[in-house]
Every structure is written in C-alpha cells, then in structure tokens.
Design a protein around this motif. Structure first.
Motif, mmCIF file in Angstrom:
data_model
loop_
_atom_site.group_PDB
_atom_site.id
_atom_site.type_symbol
_atom_site.label_atom_id
_atom_site.label_comp_id
_atom_site.label_asym_id
_atom_site.label_seq_id
_atom_site.Cartn_x
_atom_site.Cartn_y
_atom_site.Cartn_z
ATOM 1 N N GLU A 1 -98.522 0.293 118.875
ATOM 2 C CA GLU A 1 -97.171 -0.228 119.148
ATOM 3 C C GLU A 1 -97.076 -1.704 118.768
ATOM 4 O OE1 GLU A 1 -94.482 1.295 120.095
ATOM 5 O OE2 GLU A 1 -95.310 3.282 120.512
ATOM 6 N N ARG A 2 -98.120 -2.479 119.075
ATOM 7 C CA ARG A 2 -98.111 -3.909 118.745
ATOM 8 C C ARG A 2 -98.094 -4.126 117.222
ATOM 9 N NH1 ARG A 2 -99.373 -7.910 122.404
ATOM 10 N NH2 ARG A 2 -100.469 -9.115 120.789
ATOM 11 N N ASN B 265 -94.658 -3.222 115.906
ATOM 12 C CA ASN B 265 -93.690 -4.277 116.248
ATOM 13 C C ASN B 265 -93.893 -5.508 115.371
ATOM 14 O OD1 ASN B 265 -92.487 -2.760 118.256
ATOM 15 N ND2 ASN B 265 -93.766 -3.619 119.909
ATOM 16 N N SER C 159 -94.689 3.540 128.797
ATOM 17 C CA SER C 159 -94.013 2.461 128.053
ATOM 18 C C SER C 159 -95.043 1.462 127.520
ATOM 19 C CB SER C 159 -93.003 1.750 128.949
ATOM 20 O OG SER C 159 -92.080 2.643 129.518
ATOM 21 N N ILE D 193 -102.825 3.545 121.430
ATOM 22 C CA ILE D 193 -101.360 3.544 121.290
ATOM 23 C C ILE D 193 -100.781 2.166 121.620
ATOM 24 C CG2 ILE D 193 -101.157 6.021 121.739
ATOM 25 C CD1 ILE D 193 -100.166 5.353 124.551
ATOM 26 N N TRP D 194 -101.450 1.392 122.464
ATOM 27 C CA TRP D 194 -100.996 0.025 122.749
ATOM 28 C C TRP D 194 -101.110 -0.841 121.504
ATOM 29 C CZ3 TRP D 194 -103.554 -4.827 122.967
ATOM 30 C CH2 TRP D 194 -102.804 -5.865 123.551
ATOM 31 N N GLN E 209 -95.180 -0.216 124.824
ATOM 32 C CA GLN E 209 -94.609 -1.383 124.143
ATOM 33 C C GLN E 209 -94.245 -2.500 125.117
ATOM 34 O OE1 GLN E 209 -93.218 1.545 124.468
ATOM 35 N NE2 GLN E 209 -91.138 1.308 125.280
ATOM 36 N N LYS F 223 -101.033 10.463 122.065
ATOM 37 C CA LYS F 223 -99.969 10.589 123.055
ATOM 38 C C LYS F 223 -99.932 11.993 123.654
ATOM 39 C CE LYS F 223 -96.927 6.989 121.213
ATOM 40 N NZ LYS F 223 -95.622 6.673 120.543
#
Length: 467
Positions: free
Chosen positions: A442-443, A446, A328, A438-439, A330, A373
């Motif tokens: 995602e940021r 978003n 997770s 991937i962090w 996100q 991923k």
C-alpha cells in the motif's frame, strides 16, 4: 368565652387527654409478642445479582441453547484448529464451566444462608455437596418443570423491582445533592426551586419505600435463600441430565432437546423415556473425589495452552489490533507499527524475524498482495471469533459487571483460554508476515501515485511556462 380563655381551656383538655392515655400506652400487652423475622435489607442487591446469574444459567441450559452448544459452539473452526478436535473433551469443558459457575453462586448463597432461621437452610452447603455426590435430596428441593418456571418468574420479578429500587435510591442521592446546592446558592432562602426539589424528594422517598416493600428488601433471609437453594438444586439436576453424569435423576422435568430428550410418560410421571441419550458419551468418573472438585480440576488449562501461560487475554487484544490494521493497511502509520511490535512477546518476535529473513524490500506485486489479503481473511475468519469471545468472557466477569446479567452465552472453550500456544503463535506470525507485505504494498502504491501526480503537475506547469 374570651379567646385567651378558650385557648387556655383547650390546652388543659389536650394535657388531660394526653395524661389519660399514657398509662394505657405504657401498660404491657397480655398478647404473645410476635417475633418479626429479619429482612435481607441492603443485601437485596447482592441476592438480586445471584438470582440474575441463576436465571442466565438456567437459560443457557434450555433446549435451544444445548442444541446450539452441540451443533455450533464446539464445531467452530477455530476451536477445532487450536483448542481440540475431541468432541467429548470440549463438552466436558462446557459442563465443567457450568458446574463451576453454579458452585461460585452456591458459595455466596451458603454465606447468606447462615442468617436463616431454618436449620435446613443454614446447612445448605452440606446438603448441596451431598446432593452433588450422591443425588440425595431429603427436602425435595429439586423442582419439576412447572414449579421451576414459577420460581423463574418470581426471581425475574424480584430482579426487575430490585433493579428499579437501586435506580430510585440513586435518584434520591442526586436530589439531596441538588437540594443542598440550591439552598447554599440561595443562602438558605426557600425559593421556588428549593421547594420544588423538596417536593420531588418527598415523592421519591415514598416511591423507594413502596419498592422496598415489594422487592427482596423486605423479604426474610429464609424466603430468599429457599428460592435460591431450590433453584440451584434444580439447575444442578438439569446439568447432570444434559451431560449424562451419574445417571438421570428421576425428579427432573420434561426435556425436549435433541441432545437429551427425556420426558415422563403420561401414565407414570415419575418414569422417563430416553430418546437420544446425554451429550457426553463418557462423562468423567466422580467416584474418587467430589463432584465440584472434579469439575474445577477439568477447568485447569494444560501447560501447552495460552491460559496456563496467562497470555489468552493479551493475545486476544493483539489479534484484534492486527485485524483492524489488516482491514485498513493504508491508514497504518510507522508509530502504529512500532506499537504493535512492542506488544509482541519474545517467542513471536523470534518467529517473525525468522520468517522475514531474506524477504526483499520491494512489495509491488498486486497478485501476491491479493493472495496475501485472501489468506489473512481466512486466518482471521477462524481466529478472530475466539479473540473477541475472550474479551467478552473476561468483561462479563470483571468486578464492575459482577451484579449484571450476562449478555452472551460465551464459554471458555470458545475463547483462546484453552488454545494451544504454539499453534496460536504460528497463526499470529502468519498474520504479521502478511500484514507486513500488504502494508509495504500500500505504501509503495501510494508513493508511486504521488510521484506520478507530481510528475503530471510538473508537466502541466512546464507546458504553461512555455506558452
């Protein structure tokens, strides 16, 4: 006769009978006094714990579990990647750990055996050491399959009742505390609640007394130690049979395992037919030193491993934290990232800085994020099981769990204990690099979504104001 006179007469009769009985009661008996053997008493709980461990060790040597060891445990992808690809070495580790577990149990049994009346049982440690090195069994403590199964059922019964006794004794403490509290609240008045607790306490004490008579509590040290000693001798024989150490003892029971199918023929129950041989092709040479000492040395981790660096448990926790973040990304905040970074040893920090040097700040490529991923899931697929196994192995051997029955058959070879430090750190670094991308992806996604949402809301507001 008046009531007062009758009462006086009854008191005199009672005194006369009492005085008449005293000389007879005080008179020494001519019969030979019976010497009652001492019972294990409160040591029943420790002995029950030892029996639980023997039951688990015997079960781990079952045909089904030995087949699983050969076909599954030593074939784990993670084991082959960062522990060893040498099957004989891995089987040697499995054998050594089983022997070490048995040695630790035997050490406790040896201490208890000193309280026995039987001189052979008091010399249990010497006899076991001699048996482990030479195979000599002068008192025939190695049992056949039928005898061992009977002992297994008996130990399982003792463990069950002794566990119940422990629980019922705890209940007495609870009732006694409740009684004291109730009496204090009611200022020593025996109300209905106090009487009810007293009745429960009486019944509970009767229950505990009954359980003490049925379980190990009321058994002699000789009875308990004999059961433990014979089980240890038989389990050691089973280990030697399965792994092919010092040949095959000719007193072992029938085995149907595909790893070491050895069974007596119908004509001669003392002869054995060897169908497929032992697990290990080249078992360790034990001529130069003792059996237990040799196996203890095998379990000493090489200098290149996480076990030698005392990092196996720390890295296991680190991998599990990374696994949760990758699942997770996100939900991972800046504080969580800082906490993760603080967990990293200097060697991984240096490696991570080198990998991230020159990497751009933008992480907006969905194709690259998808590839990362997939790559991270593949790494976790073989690395994560070893980390989780390490936690399980450690928790089952913690002080609080020592008297409980182990719930898994996890061996050290399935953990990070013997894992190569350099290879493990390279895998962890790869996870961190991928997690970083991937962090950030995602940021950015978003932030982009929020910006588009804000712009859309602004557009709608503008439309309303113009109307």
């Amino acid at each position: 006769m008046a009531p007062a006179a009758a009462e006086t007469w009854l008191v005199k009769v009672k005194k006369t009978i009492s005085h008449g009985l005293k000389p007879k009661l005080m008179k020494p008996s001519s019969a030979v006094p019976v010497i009652k053997k001492s019972h294990v008493g409160v040591l029943a709980f420790e002995i029950s714990g030892l029996m639980s461990k023997l039951l688990h060790l015997w079960q781990s040597l079952s045909d089904k579990n030995i087949i699983r060891l050969r076909n599954e445990s030593i074939s784990l992808e993670g084991v082959r990647k960062i522990v060893s690809n040498d099957e004989n070495f891995l089987l040697g580790l499995a054998c050594a750990e089983m022997v070490e577990n048995l040695r630790l149990i035997a050490k406790s049994v040896s201490r208890i055996s000193k309280k026995c009346e039987d001189s052979n049982l008091r010399n249990f440690d010497r006899l076991l050491d001699d048996f482990s090195n030479t195979g000599r069994d002068p008192h025939r403590w190695v049992l056949n399959l039928k005898e061992m199964e009977t002992k297994i059922k008996k130990m399982d019964h003792y463990v069950s009742i002794t566990t119940t006794l422990h629980r019922e004794m705890d209940e007495i403490l609870v009732l006694e505390n409740g009684l004291r509290k109730s009496m204090k609240e009611q200022q020593q008045q025996h109300n209905k609640k106090v009487i009810e607790i007293q009745q429960k306490l009486i019944w509970q004490k009767q229950q505990v007394k009954y359980l003490k008579e049925k379980c190990l509590w009321s058994r002699s040290f000789d009875t308990a130690t004999s059961l433990l000693a014979k089980s240890i001798f038989t389990i050691l024989s089973r280990i030697k049979l399965v792994f092919g150490i010092n040949g095959y003892p000719n007193s072992l029971p029938r085995s149907l395992s595909a790893s070491a199918t050895v069974y007596p023929s119908d004509q001669n129950p003392n002869s054995f037919n060897f169908v497929s041989g032992p697990l290990m092709k080249n078992p360790p040479d034990l001529d130069s030193e003792g059996f237990f000492e040799k196996n203890s040395k095998i379990l000493k981790p090489p200098s290149t491993t996480l076990g030698a660096a005392a990092l196996s448990l720390h890295y296991s926790n680190l991998i599990i934290v990374i696994e949760k973040m990758i699942r997770s990304p996100q939900l991972v905040g800046v504080d969580a990232r800082d906490d993760l970074y603080s967990m990293l040893p200097n060697s991984i920090r240096a490696s991570l800085r080198g990998r991230l040097k020159g990497v751009g700040f933008s992480a907006s490529d969905p194709i690259l994020a998808g590839e990362w991923k997939d790559a991270l899931q593949k790494i976790l697929g073989w690395l994560s099981p070893l980390a989780h196994h390490m936690i399980k192995w450690q928790s089952e051997r913690s002080f609080e769990q020592q008297n409980l029955i182990p719930k898994t058959n996890v061996l050290l070879l399935q953990t990070l204990f013997f894992a190569n430090q350099e290879k493990t750190e390279a895998a962890i670094t790869e996870l961190l690099v991928g997690l970083n991308y991937i962090w950030r992806f995602e940021r950015e996604m978003n932030a982009k979504a929020l910006l588009e949402c804000a712009n859309f809301n602004g557009f709608l507001n503008l439309q309303k104001s113009s109307n």
